[in-house]
Write a protein that holds these residues in place. Sequence first.
Motif, PDB file in Angstrom:
ATOM      1  N   GLN A   1      44.888  49.378  49.485  1.00 46.30           N
ATOM      2  CA  GLN A   1      45.887  48.592  48.762  1.00 46.30           C
ATOM      3  C   GLN A   1      45.713  47.101  49.040  1.00 46.30           C
ATOM      4  OE1 GLN A   1      49.928  49.570  49.731  1.00 46.30           O
ATOM      5  NE2 GLN A   1      50.770  48.407  48.049  1.00 46.30           N
ATOM      6  N   GLU A   2      45.525  46.729  50.294  1.00 42.86           N
ATOM      7  CA  GLU A   2      45.343  45.335  50.666  1.00 42.86           C
ATOM      8  C   GLU A   2      44.043  44.791  50.087  1.00 42.86           C
ATOM      9  OE1 GLU A   2      46.166  47.779  52.687  1.00 42.86           O
ATOM     10  OE2 GLU A   2      48.023  47.201  53.702  1.00 42.86           O
ATOM     11  N   PHE A   3      42.981  45.601  50.137  1.00 41.63           N
ATOM     12  CA  PHE A   3      41.689  45.188  49.606  1.00 41.63           C
ATOM     13  C   PHE A   3      41.771  44.952  48.103  1.00 41.63           C
ATOM     14  CE2 PHE A   3      37.473  46.181  47.843  1.00 41.63           C
ATOM     15  CZ  PHE A   3      36.721  45.232  48.506  1.00 41.63           C
ATOM     16  N   GLU A   4      42.441  45.843  47.386  1.00 42.27           N
ATOM     17  CA  GLU A   4      42.575  45.692  45.935  1.00 42.27           C
ATOM     18  C   GLU A   4      43.368  44.441  45.571  1.00 42.27           C
ATOM     19  OE1 GLU A   4      44.088  49.420  44.509  1.00 42.27           O
ATOM     20  OE2 GLU A   4      42.087  50.335  44.508  1.00 42.27           O
ATOM     21  N   LYS A   5      44.429  44.154  46.312  1.00 41.75           N
ATOM     22  CA  LYS A   5      45.215  42.949  46.041  1.00 41.75           C
ATOM     23  C   LYS A   5      44.385  41.688  46.297  1.00 41.75           C
ATOM     24  CE  LYS A   5      49.808  44.823  46.905  1.00 41.75           C
ATOM     25  NZ  LYS A   5      51.003  44.777  47.768  1.00 41.75           N
ATOM     26  N   PHE A   6      43.619  41.690  47.377  1.00 42.34           N
ATOM     27  CA  PHE A   6      42.758  40.559  47.695  1.00 42.34           C
ATOM     28  C   PHE A   6      41.685  40.389  46.616  1.00 42.34           C
ATOM     29  CE2 PHE A   6      39.129  38.949  50.498  1.00 42.34           C
ATOM     30  CZ  PHE A   6      39.512  37.625  50.386  1.00 42.34           C
ATOM     31  N   GLY A   7      41.051  41.470  46.229  1.00 40.78           N
ATOM     32  CA  GLY A   7      40.035  41.410  45.187  1.00 40.78           C
ATOM     33  C   GLY A   7      40.594  40.940  43.854  1.00 40.78           C
ATOM     34  N   GLN A   8      41.756  41.417  43.489  1.00 37.64           N
ATOM     35  CA  GLN A   8      42.394  40.999  42.240  1.00 37.64           C
ATOM     36  C   GLN A   8      42.715  39.512  42.269  1.00 37.64           C
ATOM     37  OE1 GLN A   8      42.751  42.720  39.424  1.00 37.64           O
ATOM     38  NE2 GLN A   8      43.635  40.936  38.437  1.00 37.64           N
ATOM     39  N   CYS A   9      43.206  39.043  43.386  1.00 35.92           N
ATOM     40  CA  CYS A   9      43.508  37.616  43.527  1.00 35.92           C
ATOM     41  C   CYS A   9      42.238  36.787  43.345  1.00 35.92           C
ATOM     42  CB  CYS A   9      44.135  37.339  44.892  1.00 35.92           C
ATOM     43  SG  CYS A   9      44.565  35.605  45.144  1.00 35.92           S
ATOM     44  N   LEU A  10      41.144  37.215  43.971  1.00 33.51           N
ATOM     45  CA  LEU A  10      39.883  36.480  43.839  1.00 33.51           C
ATOM     46  C   LEU A  10      39.369  36.508  42.405  1.00 33.51           C
ATOM     47  CD1 LEU A  10      38.002  37.533  47.078  1.00 33.51           C
ATOM     48  CD2 LEU A  10      39.021  35.313  46.568  1.00 33.51           C
TER      49      LEU A  10
END
Length: 71
Positions: A47-56
């Motif tokens: 979940q944290e990885f997906e949010k970070f990736g989406q932000c980038l």
Amino acid sequence: MQTAKTSTTPLRQLALHSTTTCSSHATAYGKCILAAYTDVRKDSCKQEFEKFGQCLREAVCLPRDDKRSVF
């Protein structure tokens, strides 16, 4: 006399956004990894990885390709 390069490369944009624009998401992902580093399992911080990736992706304007993950 040399002039400063005004354009930024995609890698520089990614580095800039990962440390400024998306710093809160990067911090959350890093804390999750740190908390689970002795017992890391697949998708434990998904979940944290997906949010970070989406932000980038949003910060550097990369389209989402569901067939492959950029981040």
